[in-house]
Structures are given as structure tokens and as C-alpha cells.
Design a protein around this motif. Structure first.
Motif, short mmCIF file in Angstrom:
data_model
loop_
_atom_site.label_atom_id
_atom_site.label_comp_id
_atom_site.label_asym_id
_atom_site.label_seq_id
_atom_site.Cartn_x
_atom_site.Cartn_y
_atom_site.Cartn_z
N LEU A 44 0.83 -1.21 0.00
CA LEU A 44 0.00 0.00 0.00
C LEU A 44 0.87 1.26 0.00
CD1 LEU A 44 -2.76 -1.03 2.57
CD2 LEU A 44 -3.10 -0.55 0.13
N LYS A 49 -0.57 4.90 -1.30
CA LYS A 49 -1.79 4.95 -0.48
C LYS A 49 -1.38 5.03 0.99
CE LYS A 49 -4.22 2.24 -3.93
NZ LYS A 49 -4.87 0.97 -4.25
N ASP A 51 -2.47 6.80 3.59
CA ASP A 51 -3.49 6.74 4.65
C ASP A 51 -3.80 5.28 5.00
OD1 ASP A 51 -3.84 9.49 4.93
OD2 ASP A 51 -5.29 9.57 3.29
N LYS A 52 -4.01 4.47 3.97
CA LYS A 52 -4.34 3.06 4.19
C LYS A 52 -3.14 2.31 4.76
CE LYS A 52 -7.91 2.76 0.66
NZ LYS A 52 -8.34 2.12 -0.57
N ALA A 55 -2.78 3.08 8.47
CA ALA A 55 -3.78 2.35 9.25
C ALA A 55 -3.40 0.87 9.38
CB ALA A 55 -5.16 2.49 8.61
N ALA A 56 -2.89 0.29 8.30
CA ALA A 56 -2.50 -1.13 8.33
C ALA A 56 -1.30 -1.34 9.27
CB ALA A 56 -2.16 -1.60 6.92
#
Length: 187
Positions: A44, A49, A51-52, A55-56
Motif C-alpha cells: 500500500l 496509499k 493513509d491506508k 492504518a495497516a
């Protein structure tokens, strides 16, 4: 000489020992799953990406990342930096224009184009944005687009004609008779 037979004794499998004591046996399934999530978060991040990915990585950290914890924290910080970098805020269209010109000068043509177009979305009377698009088109070798944008910039503000006459960014257009006619119209 007498021969002696040596017997091989197989020792039972023992877990490794450290100064702190025995190392607990790891759950291979949980470790493999954790590594798969880690690789997915990295993917990601590589795709932009952030933001993703952040979070991950945070989910991995909350789930007990073990040996990867320090590396995950580093990636979280990198994601935060990239996320904050992408959120440039401007108090005026002129600031956005200055930023677009700096992108243009650094060779980030598509990013500069997006900034000029954003200015025009907010204000279709921004002659300087049309002028910037004309410069960009000249620098990228798109003569027709250059002429169209420069014509609009001059229509909105005739002083752009005088500026364009001495602007070295239009040097590739100097041999084009349409460009000369636009800058030096017959009176």
C-alpha cells in the motif's frame, strides 16, 4: 589395538535458551499471517496509499508486531510525513501560482498543470494561470496549446503581451509566425 564403538545418542528437541530463560515456541501460523499483513501494508505504501498503509501498520503495531515493531514505527512516521506533504494549503491563488511556477521550474510539469487548472477552477478570470499554462505548453513543445493559453491570457490582461515578449520561457516559440503575430500585432 582395540576398537571402541561409539553410540550415537539422539537428544530430545529442546527450545533455545537465552540469558532471560527459555524462548517460547512461536506460533508459525500467527507469524506468517503477521508477515503477510506487513507485506500488504508495504505494498500500500509503495502504491502511494499512505493513509491506508498507516492504518495497516498501526493495526499491526496494536496486534503485537514483535521484532518488526521498530520498523513498523519507522514506516508509520514515513506515512505521516508523506500524508502531510501532500496537503499543501494556500491562502490565495497567487500563492498557489507561485507554487505551480516552482513545480514548473523543477520539471514537475503534470503537478504544475494541476495547480494552474485548480486556480482556473476557482477563478476563470485568472489571466496569470493561463499565462502559466502557456509557459508550460511552450516548455513541453506543445505550440498549439501554448498559443491558445497565451491568447486567452492576453485577452484577459493585455500586459501579458509585453511580458511574453521578454520571457525566455517562450524561446522555443520565437520562430513560430503565429507567436510573433500574437505578440506584435499590426496596428
Amino acid at each position: 589395538m582395540a576398537q571402541t564403538k561409539t553410540a550415537t545418542v539422539s537428544s530430545p528437541k529442546r527450545s533455545p535458551r537465552t540469558l532471560a530463560g527459555n524462548v517460547p515456541a512461536t506460533d508459525d501460523h500467527a507469524r506468517k499471517q503477521s508477515l503477510a499483513h506487513y507485506e500488504a501494508a508495504l505494498h500500500l505504501m509503495q502504491e502511494g496509499k499512505y493513509d491506508k498503509a498507516k492504518a495497516a501498520f498501526e493495526k499491526l503495531l496494536d496486534g503485537g508486531a514483535g521484532q518488526l515493531a521498530d520498523r513498523i514505527r519507522m514506516y508509520i512516521n514515513a506515512c505521516v510525513l508523506q500524508i502531510s506533504k501532500g496537503k499543501t494549503s494556500f491562502t490565495s491563488s497567487e500563492e498557489r501560482y507561485d507554487y505551480a511556477i516552482s513545480l514548473l521550474n523543477d520539471g514537475h510539469y503534470e503537478d504544475a498543470r494541476e495547480e494552474f487548472q485548480t486556480i482556473l477552477k476557482d477563478n476563470d478570470k485568472a489571466d496569470y494561470a493561463f499565462y502559466g499554462l502557456a509557459v508550460l505548453a511552450s516548455m513541453t513543445g506543445d505550440a498549439q496549446t501554448c498559443l491558445e493559453h497565451l491568447t486567452e491570457a492576453i485577452r484577459q490582461n493585455p500586459r501579458n503581451r509585453i511580458q511574453a515578449r521578454s520571457d525566455s520561457d517562450f524561446q522555443d516559440m520565437a520562430d513560430d509566425p503565429r507567436f510573433t503575430e500574437l505578440l506584435y500585432p499590426e496596428v
